[in-house]
Design a protein around this motif. Sequence first.
Motif, PDB file in Angstrom:
ATOM      1  N   ARG A 100      59.442  68.273  31.792  1.00 31.12           N
ATOM      2  CA  ARG A 100      60.401  69.494  31.303  1.00 31.12           C
ATOM      3  C   ARG A 100      60.279  70.007  30.138  1.00 31.12           C
ATOM      4  NH1 ARG A 100      62.334  73.700  30.814  1.00 31.12           N
ATOM      5  NH2 ARG A 100      63.949  74.830  31.661  1.00 31.12           N
ATOM      6  N   HIS A 101      60.657  69.271  29.249  1.00 31.66           N
ATOM      7  CA  HIS A 101      60.690  69.436  27.710  1.00 31.66           C
ATOM      8  C   HIS A 101      59.809  68.618  26.874  1.00 31.66           C
ATOM      9  CE1 HIS A 101      64.626  70.982  29.107  1.00 31.66           C
ATOM     10  NE2 HIS A 101      65.025  69.977  29.626  1.00 31.66           N
ATOM     11  N   PRO A 102      58.301  69.296  26.872  1.00 27.83           N
ATOM     12  CA  PRO A 102      57.167  68.481  26.329  1.00 27.83           C
ATOM     13  C   PRO A 102      57.352  68.243  25.040  1.00 27.83           C
ATOM     14  CG  PRO A 102      56.559  70.697  27.072  1.00 27.83           C
ATOM     15  CD  PRO A 102      57.931  70.464  27.607  1.00 27.83           C
ATOM     16  N   ASP A 103      58.222  69.013  24.168  1.00 28.41           N
ATOM     17  CA  ASP A 103      58.278  68.948  22.739  1.00 28.41           C
ATOM     18  C   ASP A 103      59.570  67.979  22.303  1.00 28.41           C
ATOM     19  OD1 ASP A 103      56.239  70.778  22.189  1.00 28.41           O
ATOM     20  OD2 ASP A 103      57.533  72.384  22.160  1.00 28.41           O
ATOM     21  N   ALA A 104      60.231  67.606  23.244  1.00 25.74           N
ATOM     22  CA  ALA A 104      61.612  66.778  22.909  1.00 25.74           C
ATOM     23  C   ALA A 104      61.258  65.271  22.374  1.00 25.74           C
ATOM     24  CB  ALA A 104      62.482  66.602  24.256  1.00 25.74           C
ATOM     25  N   ARG A 105      62.109  64.749  21.614  1.00 26.41           N
ATOM     26  CA  ARG A 105      62.201  63.338  21.162  1.00 26.41           C
ATOM     27  C   ARG A 105      63.254  62.843  22.029  1.00 26.41           C
ATOM     28  NH1 ARG A 105      58.015  65.193  20.290  1.00 26.41           N
ATOM     29  NH2 ARG A 105      57.007  65.312  17.984  1.00 26.41           N
ATOM     30  N   ILE A 106      62.791  61.774  22.834  1.00 27.34           N
ATOM     31  CA  ILE A 106      63.683  61.254  23.796  1.00 27.34           C
ATOM     32  C   ILE A 106      63.795  59.775  23.433  1.00 27.34           C
ATOM     33  CG2 ILE A 106      64.188  60.913  26.144  1.00 27.34           C
ATOM     34  CD1 ILE A 106      61.800  63.108  26.658  1.00 27.34           C
ATOM     35  N   PRO A 107      64.841  59.409  22.802  1.00 27.42           N
ATOM     36  CA  PRO A 107      65.419  57.952  22.733  1.00 27.42           C
ATOM     37  C   PRO A 107      66.090  57.491  24.143  1.00 27.42           C
ATOM     38  CG  PRO A 107      66.994  59.070  21.528  1.00 27.42           C
ATOM     39  CD  PRO A 107      65.770  60.206  22.016  1.00 27.42           C
ATOM     40  N   ALA A 108      65.423  56.432  24.586  1.00 29.96           N
ATOM     41  CA  ALA A 108      65.829  55.749  25.946  1.00 29.96           C
ATOM     42  C   ALA A 108      66.649  54.700  25.813  1.00 29.96           C
ATOM     43  CB  ALA A 108      64.497  55.804  26.759  1.00 29.96           C
ATOM     44  N   PHE A 109      67.998  54.433  26.070  1.00 29.81           N
ATOM     45  CA  PHE A 109      68.755  53.305  25.721  1.00 29.81           C
ATOM     46  C   PHE A 109      68.958  52.677  27.129  1.00 29.81           C
ATOM     47  CE2 PHE A 109      70.678  54.682  21.585  1.00 29.81           C
ATOM     48  CZ  PHE A 109      69.393  54.976  20.805  1.00 29.81           C
ATOM     49  N   ASP A 110      68.920  51.377  27.322  1.00 28.45           N
ATOM     50  CA  ASP A 110      69.386  50.544  28.176  1.00 28.45           C
ATOM     51  C   ASP A 110      69.855  49.194  27.904  1.00 28.45           C
ATOM     52  OD1 ASP A 110      68.836  51.169  31.697  1.00 28.45           O
ATOM     53  OD2 ASP A 110      69.422  48.911  30.848  1.00 28.45           O
ATOM     54  N   PHE A 111      70.947  48.723  28.573  1.00 25.06           N
ATOM     55  CA  PHE A 111      71.398  47.392  28.202  1.00 25.06           C
ATOM     56  C   PHE A 111      70.746  46.131  28.697  1.00 25.06           C
ATOM     57  CE2 PHE A 111      75.040  44.073  28.052  1.00 25.06           C
ATOM     58  CZ  PHE A 111      75.342  44.271  26.769  1.00 25.06           C
ATOM     59  N   VAL A 154      64.799  51.593  23.696  1.00 23.97           N
ATOM     60  CA  VAL A 154      65.913  50.705  22.819  1.00 23.97           C
ATOM     61  C   VAL A 154      67.001  50.034  23.603  1.00 23.97           C
ATOM     62  CG1 VAL A 154      67.380  50.711  20.971  1.00 23.97           C
ATOM     63  CG2 VAL A 154      65.593  52.566  20.843  1.00 23.97           C
ATOM     64  N   ALA A 155      66.994  48.833  23.454  1.00 27.62           N
ATOM     65  CA  ALA A 155      67.981  47.921  24.119  1.00 27.62           C
ATOM     66  C   ALA A 155      69.168  48.325  23.405  1.00 27.62           C
ATOM     67  CB  ALA A 155      67.805  46.592  24.181  1.00 27.62           C
ATOM     68  N   ALA A 156      70.398  48.919  24.102  1.00 28.03           N
ATOM     69  CA  ALA A 156      71.377  49.351  23.349  1.00 28.03           C
ATOM     70  C   ALA A 156      72.532  49.562  24.348  1.00 28.03           C
ATOM     71  CB  ALA A 156      71.326  50.775  22.593  1.00 28.03           C
ATOM     72  N   ASP A 157      73.925  49.514  23.657  1.00 26.73           N
ATOM     73  CA  ASP A 157      75.265  49.623  24.675  1.00 26.73           C
ATOM     74  C   ASP A 157      75.620  50.954  24.731  1.00 26.73           C
ATOM     75  OD1 ASP A 157      77.645  49.167  25.739  1.00 26.73           O
ATOM     76  OD2 ASP A 157      78.039  47.574  24.614  1.00 26.73           O
TER      77      ASP A 157
END
Length: 259
Positions: A94-105, A128-131
């Motif tokens: 949907r947003h091809p120019d976006a920068r997308i950090p993807a966080f999960d625990f 990224v593994a994150a809380d």
Amino acid sequence: MSAADRRKDAVGDRAEGQASDEHARRVARMFGAIVRWYDPLNHILSGGLDRRWRACLADAVFPAVPGAADRHCPPRILDLAAGTLDVALALRRRHPDARIPAFDFCPPMLAHGTGKLQGRDKAAVWPVAADARALPLPDACLDGITIAFGIRNIAPRSAAFAEMARVLVPGGRACVLEFGSEGGNLWYSLYRVYLKHILPLIGRLSGNAEAYRYLADTILAFPGADALSEEMREAGFARVYHLAFCAGVVRLHVAEKAR
């Protein structure tokens, strides 16, 4: 407040924090155990509608800031509870120019999803593994946030909502896709039967009954749409609304940070 009362409150806060941390670790272990089943069961159990729901989530999150499309820097959209990265990839489409950090625990979920990243996706999506209760990000650094079917797994939710509000720019949106927990129609009645009886059976067939029993229990215990909207307002969001899919079986909650 007396010194004894302050010590009592401090002990209570530590106990609550420890319980929340243990809950997060238990949920991470459960999802790590079902990672191989996670994507195919999502598609099967939703009749393929989960793809459409994620597309609607991606549509809702951005642009939320006037003039954002004219900026030289690409939009920054955080996907929380990113799991196997299906939402991150929907955001990319949907947003091809976006920068997308993807966080999960749960690192095994992210590791599984990383195999889906091809070509330019590898540079645009950052697992990224994150809380979610303590995001490793500065204030006001994101244009949008998404979280799909993950807010139920975070305790306390108030901490996650406060962090979302902190890291969003003024006018930025947090979009929460989640199962509904209320309704008086036939579809919702059938849905409750499915949660109580069919989903646990599927869990046993997958070899991890605990995870799918947990899923059913957390959906049934989840607050109603208006109550969740109020929680987001209390966290600092100025405008909050929600949309119903499948007669309220799934809802999309949209919250905008005050400008």
